[in-house]
Design an enzyme around this catalytic site. Structure first.
Site, PDB file in Angstrom:
ATOM      1  N   GLU A  24       0.835  -1.204   0.000  1.00  0.00           N
ATOM      2  CA  GLU A  24       0.000   0.000   0.000  1.00  0.00           C
ATOM      3  C   GLU A  24       0.871   1.256   0.000  1.00  0.00           C
ATOM      4  O   GLU A  24       0.558   2.245  -0.667  1.00  0.00           O
ATOM      5  CB  GLU A  24      -0.917   0.024   1.216  1.00  0.00           C
ATOM      6  CG  GLU A  24      -1.995  -1.039   1.192  1.00  0.00           C
ATOM      7  CD  GLU A  24      -2.872  -0.961   2.417  1.00  0.00           C
ATOM      8  OE1 GLU A  24      -4.034  -0.546   2.257  1.00  0.00           O
ATOM      9  OE2 GLU A  24      -2.391  -1.299   3.526  1.00  0.00           O
ATOM     10  N   TYR A  56     -12.885  27.319  -0.037  1.00  0.00           N
ATOM     11  CA  TYR A  56     -12.848  25.861  -0.150  1.00  0.00           C
ATOM     12  C   TYR A  56     -11.863  25.379  -1.197  1.00  0.00           C
ATOM     13  O   TYR A  56     -11.393  24.245  -1.108  1.00  0.00           O
ATOM     14  CB  TYR A  56     -14.242  25.259  -0.357  1.00  0.00           C
ATOM     15  CG  TYR A  56     -15.118  25.942  -1.361  1.00  0.00           C
ATOM     16  CD1 TYR A  56     -15.002  25.685  -2.714  1.00  0.00           C
ATOM     17  CD2 TYR A  56     -16.098  26.837  -0.943  1.00  0.00           C
ATOM     18  CE1 TYR A  56     -15.825  26.306  -3.627  1.00  0.00           C
ATOM     19  CE2 TYR A  56     -16.925  27.463  -1.847  1.00  0.00           C
ATOM     20  CZ  TYR A  56     -16.788  27.198  -3.205  1.00  0.00           C
ATOM     21  OH  TYR A  56     -17.599  27.812  -4.110  1.00  0.00           O
ATOM     22  N   GLU A  76      -7.883   6.341  10.165  1.00  0.00           N
ATOM     23  CA  GLU A  76      -8.279   7.116  11.344  1.00  0.00           C
ATOM     24  C   GLU A  76      -7.275   8.239  11.601  1.00  0.00           C
ATOM     25  O   GLU A  76      -7.663   9.371  11.912  1.00  0.00           O
ATOM     26  CB  GLU A  76      -8.372   6.214  12.579  1.00  0.00           C
ATOM     27  CG  GLU A  76      -9.517   5.227  12.558  1.00  0.00           C
ATOM     28  CD  GLU A  76      -9.220   3.903  11.849  1.00  0.00           C
ATOM     29  OE1 GLU A  76      -9.981   2.951  12.055  1.00  0.00           O
ATOM     30  OE2 GLU A  76      -8.226   3.816  11.087  1.00  0.00           O
ATOM     31  N   LYS A 101     -11.617   4.606   1.547  1.00  0.00           N
ATOM     32  CA  LYS A 101     -10.511   3.836   0.988  1.00  0.00           C
ATOM     33  C   LYS A 101     -11.124   2.742   0.103  1.00  0.00           C
ATOM     34  O   LYS A 101     -11.207   1.575   0.484  1.00  0.00           O
ATOM     35  CB  LYS A 101      -9.675   3.241   2.122  1.00  0.00           C
ATOM     36  CG  LYS A 101      -8.376   2.622   1.679  1.00  0.00           C
ATOM     37  CD  LYS A 101      -7.552   2.209   2.900  1.00  0.00           C
ATOM     38  CE  LYS A 101      -6.236   1.602   2.470  1.00  0.00           C
ATOM     39  NZ  LYS A 101      -5.412   1.211   3.627  1.00  0.00           N
TER      40      LYS A 101
END
Length: 134
Positions: A24, A56, A76, A101
């Site tokens: 990953e 933004y 997290e 994800k």
């Protein structure tokens, strides 16, 4: 305190190298980020000036830099870093961050994996006000 309105950005797609597995971090993958900001927009509505609200476009760039930046093991942790970036703008009172994800290394069919966190700016206390029992 002003009324808190919401600014929402969904589907921000950024390539990152987060995860617990070596592949990953080596190969990377796309992450999708959703944000909802609690912001008082009354001044911006009255002035019609972007300087009176959270820009933004600039926030999207800051979030993208976090996701594309230093790898972490957990989404997290990534969500917390994104929340911290959003709360660095003093106009943001609360933020909800969802990190998706969609290519997570799961061996059974799935559509998405995500983590959602909500963080807020600490309440300010008047001078001389104790935080708790003595």
């Amino acid at each position: 305190m002003d009324v808190v309105d919401e600014i929402t950005m969904t589907g921000l797609r950024v390539f990152g190298r987060h995860g617990v597995f070596d592949h990953e971090r080596r190969d990377g993958q796309e992450f999708v980020i959703d944000l909802t900001l609690g912001v008082a927009t009354t001044a911006a509505a009255a002035s019609d000036d972007v300087a009176d609200t959270v820009h933004y476009g600039e926030l999207a760039e800051r979030v993208a830099a976090v996701v594309a930046g230093e790898p972490v093991n957990l989404i997290e942790t990534l969500a917390q870093r994104i929340a911290d970036a959003a709360l660095s703008d003093e106009r943001v009172q609360i933020v909800t961050v969802t990190v998706h994800k969609p290519s997570a290394p799961i061996t059974v069919p799935f559509d998405d994996v995500s983590v959602t966190i909500r963080r807020s700016r600490p309440l300010s206390r008047p001078a001389g006000f104790a935080a708790g029992p003595r």
